[in-house]
Scaffold this active site. Sequence first.
Site, PDB file in Angstrom:
ATOM      1  N   VAL A  75       4.759   7.684  12.557  1.00 23.30           N
ATOM      2  CA  VAL A  75       3.678   8.109  13.612  1.00 23.30           C
ATOM      3  C   VAL A  75       2.794   9.083  12.776  1.00 23.30           C
ATOM      4  CG1 VAL A  75       3.303   9.386  15.704  1.00 23.30           C
ATOM      5  CG2 VAL A  75       5.265   7.957  15.394  1.00 23.30           C
TER       6      VAL A  75
ATOM      7  N   THR B 191       0.690  -1.246  -0.163  1.00 25.13           N
ATOM      8  CA  THR B 191      -0.179  -0.011  -0.100  1.00 25.13           C
ATOM      9  C   THR B 191       0.956   1.212   0.069  1.00 25.13           C
ATOM     10  OG1 THR B 191      -1.748  -1.207   1.315  1.00 25.13           O
ATOM     11  CG2 THR B 191      -1.890   1.208   1.290  1.00 25.13           C
TER      12      THR B 191
ATOM     13  N   LYS C 161       6.815   1.806  11.835  1.00 27.01           N
ATOM     14  CA  LYS C 161       6.909   2.003  13.376  1.00 27.01           C
ATOM     15  C   LYS C 161       7.671   0.965  14.272  1.00 27.01           C
ATOM     16  CE  LYS C 161       2.201   0.564  13.827  1.00 27.01           C
ATOM     17  NZ  LYS C 161       2.034  -0.004  12.577  1.00 27.01           N
TER      18      LYS C 161
ATOM     19  N   ASP D 167      -0.422  -0.697  18.488  1.00 25.81           N
ATOM     20  CA  ASP D 167      -0.146   0.276  17.602  1.00 25.81           C
ATOM     21  C   ASP D 167       0.326   1.530  18.200  1.00 25.81           C
ATOM     22  OD1 ASP D 167       0.073   1.085  14.407  1.00 25.81           O
ATOM     23  OD2 ASP D 167      -1.334   2.577  15.461  1.00 25.81           O
TER      24      ASP D 167
ATOM     25  N   LYS E 187       4.083   3.761  18.620  1.00 26.52           N
ATOM     26  CA  LYS E 187       3.961   5.392  18.287  1.00 26.52           C
ATOM     27  C   LYS E 187       4.393   6.377  19.288  1.00 26.52           C
ATOM     28  CE  LYS E 187       1.014   4.577  14.262  1.00 26.52           C
ATOM     29  NZ  LYS E 187      -0.342   4.499  13.890  1.00 26.52           N
TER      30      LYS E 187
ATOM     31  N   GLY F  33     -12.865  -1.420   5.783  1.00 24.53           N
ATOM     32  CA  GLY F  33     -11.311  -1.299   5.554  1.00 24.53           C
ATOM     33  C   GLY F  33     -10.591  -0.574   6.353  1.00 24.53           C
TER      34      GLY F  33
ATOM     35  N   ILE G 133       0.667  13.292   9.072  1.00 20.74           N
ATOM     36  CA  ILE G 133       0.735  14.293   9.896  1.00 20.74           C
ATOM     37  C   ILE G 133       2.332  14.828  10.144  1.00 20.74           C
ATOM     38  CG2 ILE G 133       0.276  15.355  12.041  1.00 20.74           C
ATOM     39  CD1 ILE G 133      -2.348  13.428  12.315  1.00 20.74           C
TER      40      ILE G 133
ATOM     41  N   GLY H 274       0.931   8.980  10.397  1.00 25.72           N
ATOM     42  CA  GLY H 274       0.715   9.173   8.780  1.00 25.72           C
ATOM     43  C   GLY H 274       1.155  10.295   8.302  1.00 25.72           C
TER      44      GLY H 274
ATOM     45  N   GLU I 177      -8.361  -4.349  10.555  1.00 22.23           N
ATOM     46  CA  GLU I 177      -7.921  -5.496   9.999  1.00 22.23           C
ATOM     47  C   GLU I 177      -8.849  -6.787  10.397  1.00 22.23           C
ATOM     48  OE1 GLU I 177      -3.715  -6.046   9.648  1.00 22.23           O
ATOM     49  OE2 GLU I 177      -3.467  -3.957   9.927  1.00 22.23           O
TER      50      GLU I 177
END
Lengths: 405, 405
Positions: free
Chosen positions: A127, A11, A100, A196, A200, A182, A131, A129, A185
Amino acid sequence: MVNIAVLGYGTVGSGVIEVLNLNGESISKRCGHDINVKYILDLRDFKGEPVEKLIVHDYNVIVNDPEIKIIVEVMGGVEPAYTFVKEAILKGKSVCTSNKELVAKHGAELLELSKAQKVNFLFEASVGGGIPIIRPLNQSLTADEIEEITGILNGTTNYILTKMSADNEGFDSALKEAQALGYAERNPEADVEGYDACRKIAILSSLAFGMQVDFEDIYTEGISQISDIDVLYAKAMGASIKLLATSRKVGNRVYAMVAPMLIKPTHPLFSVNGVFNGIFVRGNVIGDVMFYGSGAGKLPTASAVVADVVDAAKHVGTNIMTFWSSKKLELADAKTAPHRFFVRISDCDDNTRELINQVFGKIEEIKVNAREKDYAFLTEALSEAEYDEKADKIGKTLNRIRVMF
Amino acid sequence: MVNIAVLGYGTVGSGVIEVLNLNGESISKRCGHDINVKYILDLRDFKGEPVEKLIVHDYNVIVNDPEIKIIVEVMGGVEPAYTFVKEAILKGKSVCTSNKELVAKHGAELLELSKAQKVNFLFEASVGGGIPIIRPLNQSLTADEIEEITGILNGTTNYILTKMSADNEGFDSALKEAQALGYAERNPEADVEGYDACRKIAILSSLAFGMQVDFEDIYTEGISQISDIDVLYAKAMGASIKLLATSRKVGNRVYAMVAPMLIKPTHPLFSVNGVFNGIFVRGNVIGDVMFYGSGAGKLPTASAVVADVVDAAKHVGTNIMTFWSSKKLELADAKTAPHRFFVRISDCDDNTRELINQVFGKIEEIKVNAREKDYAFLTEALSEAEYDEKADKIGKTLNRIRVMF
């Protein structure tokens, strides 16, 4: 022209190619060089696709090519990413990554290695995305002592909590919808259990305090225990439940935690909804700042990766200093962190009610229509240990959510 | 050690000294050098104060001292700042400034000069006080084509509008309170008429689009015409009135404007209240991001200035490329910018009501309790010119506010 290679055509990897194709002209202007993708490393062949001619299956082709100055690592996971990245840096190549796990585990070491090799290890996309937060922390907030970083760092859980609140629904059905769209997951554990977000906040804390914060040391609690009834009470308090990843410096002690917490509209993170992320930073001179945007997604994440590529291309031969020593920061015991707690007990009899009043002392009762049998209240500020001790004395299951007000 | 000089010991200048004293140790670590203030230029002597020994009255002492590598310009106003800064750059010194007038007017030229001299001209504090926005635009959003920047860039007007909304009060009394609290100046024109925000959006637009946007070209309207009745209607729509400074790229045309506008809670700027600033940026790959924080104030602004000093000290001998050509960007005619409009007319008779319906066509009426004689509505999207033409036909005074939803 600067030649780069992309490791992994998933992706984010395909997003990187898309961004370079789409905005190539303005990127070249800002960068001062054209960026040329010479190789893409992937197990697959992508027969008939435009990238087919760039695909290689052997990393040695890439790492031994002296023309390659920058490697984009977007495979994810610690291995083989770590081995590949280390080798690249040792061969004098800069690395830009969105990974990450890699950064949380080996960031300090790879930064030190990069410094020694006069190359750069950049990880803006790891971290938040798209931003901008790593570069601002590293280059813009340099005049400040950071006192607190609190983030909504996981879009999946923020979507689920927003959905639960908007439609008064339970965790399971909101999760199912997130999966159907989507956003979550099939195995959602890494997101919903906070793992996750934990990696971060470990990265952000390491940068903020300049020392290695190990993610394994951070107390982490997910959102799977949050119910539609909790959401009702949150609304009754004019508050909202968010999965917050937070680290705070109090004196010389740093507390870090990932947990669902109640926040009020006065907090800048209150209005961060849906799949968006937000990162709140408090500095001792800048005061409060907040960064908001898409915390995931192909193009936003690729935007951050490509911005790192531009930075690396502008700094060939020069290391951009990053303040993250490999010396371990010993976090304060999470049990000593003080919070108010929202506590809720269903079908509460009079004796339990009285016992609660005795044990918890001064509380603020919260009432919700049609939940007459509940006993729900806000405690005063207590340490986690004090709370646990009091809760044990009640001898019944208490639902509790930490409070950030 | 890096020697610096500070021009002007006013609010920001004294803040710079305070930040360097308070956080000197961590600043040195992040910077790799100690920062030493060798001179402060001011007309006053500050007898008996700790800075007394640093005060000089003659700029030549500073600019001719080869030990001075970085000059902090925090005097404000175009002259003598421009002359001083230009001379400093020509003498091979980097300059960090908080001066929006200087940057809006001479930014492109001073950046070109800096590039030629291999020094840096940095101005993070000129927009949004402490909020990192210049460096993110310049270094983090490099993979994007910027489509829109919209900011709440003036804390004074945002405080007044927030206060009017919170307490249902008029502009005049909210302004008086802002003055009493020191948030507004005795002559508040530069803030309330939007001139301050105008210079700031000119700087941001120049950086976003890489060409010179002259502030004189930006249509600018302040908030002094906004009344408590407008606020009532905003609330009835679930909206909020904000002074927005915005620039948008539509095809090859760039529209820029400063005006009070109605926004809804779904907009990230909706929850930017009080003296806080927020800057919303939309990129073609990153999507929507927002930066939030203190837009003014001694320490937040000084935090941004000192962060620039750190950056300049890390880059002695190297120019940090900034994408702002002196080529003028011709803005699209503001009269062609399309918006919906909120329109309100008091004591509206039936004939006027009918005329409005005829002239404006499809509208959405907005009603507010106890304002039965008003006629208030939202138009469809119209260009400014189309709106003016229709409004002229009504032949009565219409209050109108642009709508960003």
